[in-house]
Write an enzyme that holds these catalytic residues in place. Structure first.
Site, PDB file in Angstrom:
ATOM      1  N   GLY A 229      58.120  33.751  32.379  1.00  0.00           N
ATOM      2  CA  GLY A 229      56.874  33.270  31.830  1.00  0.00           C
ATOM      3  C   GLY A 229      56.706  31.769  31.807  1.00  0.00           C
ATOM      4  N   ARG A 273      57.150  33.383  38.558  1.00  0.00           N
ATOM      5  CA  ARG A 273      56.087  32.446  38.918  1.00  0.00           C
ATOM      6  C   ARG A 273      56.612  31.022  39.041  1.00  0.00           C
ATOM      7  NH1 ARG A 273      51.041  30.976  35.133  1.00  0.00           N
ATOM      8  NH2 ARG A 273      52.617  31.407  33.572  1.00  0.00           N
ATOM      9  N   ARG A 309      44.600  37.657  42.100  1.00  0.00           N
ATOM     10  CA  ARG A 309      44.657  37.098  40.751  1.00  0.00           C
ATOM     11  C   ARG A 309      43.275  36.723  40.184  1.00  0.00           C
ATOM     12  NH1 ARG A 309      47.012  32.731  39.503  1.00  0.00           N
ATOM     13  NH2 ARG A 309      48.020  33.398  37.559  1.00  0.00           N
ATOM     14  N   TYR A 313      42.329  38.815  36.633  1.00  0.00           N
ATOM     15  CA  TYR A 313      42.239  38.202  35.314  1.00  0.00           C
ATOM     16  C   TYR A 313      41.661  36.794  35.343  1.00  0.00           C
ATOM     17  CZ  TYR A 313      47.166  38.012  36.931  1.00  0.00           C
ATOM     18  OH  TYR A 313      48.312  37.955  37.691  1.00  0.00           O
ATOM     19  N   CYS A 346      33.487  44.259  50.530  1.00  0.00           N
ATOM     20  CA  CYS A 346      32.198  44.792  50.075  1.00  0.00           C
ATOM     21  C   CYS A 346      32.225  45.018  48.562  1.00  0.00           C
ATOM     22  CB  CYS A 346      31.876  46.085  50.806  1.00  0.00           C
ATOM     23  SG  CYS A 346      33.074  47.406  50.542  1.00  0.00           S
ATOM     24  N   GLU A 347      32.582  43.982  47.822  1.00  0.00           N
ATOM     25  CA  GLU A 347      32.604  44.008  46.365  1.00  0.00           C
ATOM     26  C   GLU A 347      32.013  42.697  45.858  1.00  0.00           C
ATOM     27  OE1 GLU A 347      33.775  46.519  44.569  1.00  0.00           O
ATOM     28  OE2 GLU A 347      34.723  47.668  46.169  1.00  0.00           O
TER      29      GLU A 347
END
Length: 426
Positions: A229, A273, A309, A313, A346-347
């Site tokens: 994290g 990360r 990503r 979110y 297509c979104e």
């Protein structure tokens, strides 16, 4: 502690390599990874006894190999990640173990691999203790503890508290110890990870919760894991956590436990990360520019099938324009305007410039032309690792930038790859 990076909105190179040259050689979209950044981030954490890379962030075997060369070991959360670690040469039987399996459940494949290769397990639920005990009694285990609280830059990255599925609930430690004794399993380590974007105030809570949990388990504890994290800056006004203070808090916890238990306690950290994000860049080409009412759109050949990503979110990634020299020199001076960056899918949610909840947030970017490139930065973590074939798109190539060379580490998919596992029955 590393220096926070600068995020210019015009950029013509990545790690000394021309953006246009990389696009010409490998096509777009393409992920490129700077090997030197991986090595530097592992070195940042050398105060810890063990740096265990959470390979779910970016699991290409070439990346795992460079992590291994830098002196880190790996965490695995699936059968496939165990296999990747073994393929690269991580040995789960070394000290410290080259591979540890951390999960909240066993599927059959993962349990078979854990038993066959003697992979140490960091159990995240009481049922895992019973399942492992039946198959491999007498082994040491670690337990991942949910301390009852969490933290994250998004609720979807918060891995602690009652709404999280992760870990053994802190009040169930006694029950889990009873289960372990039934099978001769010894709890030799505890792990605690409450989410991404850790700050030092939350860390103090975690360290206190770790001490409490360790005292419940007792002196069989030989290892504690700080989890992961660790934040990285995605914006120019963000910075890194103070690693010296971060380590000092965990080291003080470790030393108090050593004094109580009368033996050394190994301190692990589990970055994903932090090792992978900044090494990775997604290069994509602008294929259309259009206005919709007052909004200006740059439409590129990468979509959320390449980098999920933002749609998942509302994650922010720095974006820069790289001019294509084949189109000539752009007009001077260069003007900037609010731009929405979207992909080919297509979104309506296939937008790179959005906030959590799907709210579009235009970004001030330099004027660009169809055929120029966009450079999406800090994209190495949970970028290609979450890529898909949605809309039957081919997954991008991956390239390692190392020693002045651009080395292909995963070729671009083809239609043959796309349908290889599919069958039309007679």
């Amino acid at each position: 502690m590393p220096t926070p990076p600068d995020f210019p909105d015009l950029r013509d190179e990545v790690a000394g390599h021309s953006v246009a040259g990389l696009a010409q050689e490998f096509g777009t979209p393409v992920y490129v990874y700077d090997a030197a950044t991986i090595t530097a981030r592992v070195a940042d954490l050398q105060s810890f006894d063990v740096v265990r890379y959470a390979q779910k962030a970016c699991s290409n075997i070439a990346i795992l190999d460079r992590v291994k060369r830098a002196g880190a070991v790996v965490d695995a959360v699936s059968a496939g990640e165990i296999e990747r670690g073994l393929h690269v040469g991580f040995d789960p039987r070394t000290s410290p173990p080259g591979i540890v399996y951390t999960a909240d459940l066993f599927d059959e494949d993962a349990l078979d691999l854990v038993v066959r290769h003697q992979v140490p397990v960091n159990v995240g639920s009481p049922d895992m203790i019973d399942q492992l005990g039946h198959r491999a009694p007498g082994r040491p285990i670690m337990m991942r503890i949910n301390p009852g609280f969490g933290h994250g830059h998004s609720q979807k990255t918060n891995t602690g508290g009652p709404q999280s599925k992760h870990g053994i609930w802190h009040s169930q430690i006694d029950d889990c110890l009873h289960r372990a004794r039934k099978y001769g399993l010894t709890v030799t380590g505890l792990h605690m990870h409450i989410g991404s974007g850790t700050d030092l105030d939350h860390l103090r809570q975690v360290c206190s919760a770790m001490e409490t949990a360790c005292r419940l388990v007792g002196p069989t504890v030989e290892t504690i894991s700080a989890g992961g994290g660790l934040p990285v800056p995605y914006r120019s006004d963000q910075s890194y956590v103070d690693l010296d203070e971060y380590f000092a808090l965990w080291d003080a916890t470790r030393k108090r436990l050593e004094a109580e238990f009368g033996h050394a306690v190994t301190l692990e950290i589990e970055p994903g990360r932090y090792l992978a994000a900044e090494c990775g860049t997604l290069i994509t080409q602008i294929r259309a520019i259009k206005r919709m009412g007052d909004n200006l759109f740059y439409l590129v050949d990468a979509g959320f099938n390449d980098l999920a990503r933002p749609i998942l979110y509302g994650a922010y990634h720095p974006i820069a324009v790289a001019y294509n020299p084949e189109l000539g020199t752009p007009n001077q001076p260069i003007s900037r305007a609010p731009v929405i960056v979207g992909g080919p899918l297509c979104e309506s949610g296939d937008i790179f410039t959005q906030t959590e909840g799907g709210y579009v947030e235009p970004r001030a970017l330099p004027q660009a032309r169809v055929g120029d490139f966009l450079v999406i930065g800090v994209a190495g973590a949970y970028g290609f690792a979450m890529a898909s074939n949605y809309n039957s798109k081919f997954r991008a190539a991956e390239v390692l930038l190392e020693g002045g060379q651009a080395k292909l580490i995963r070729r671009r998919e083809t239609f043959a790859d796309l349908i290889e596992l599919e069958r039309i029955p007679q």
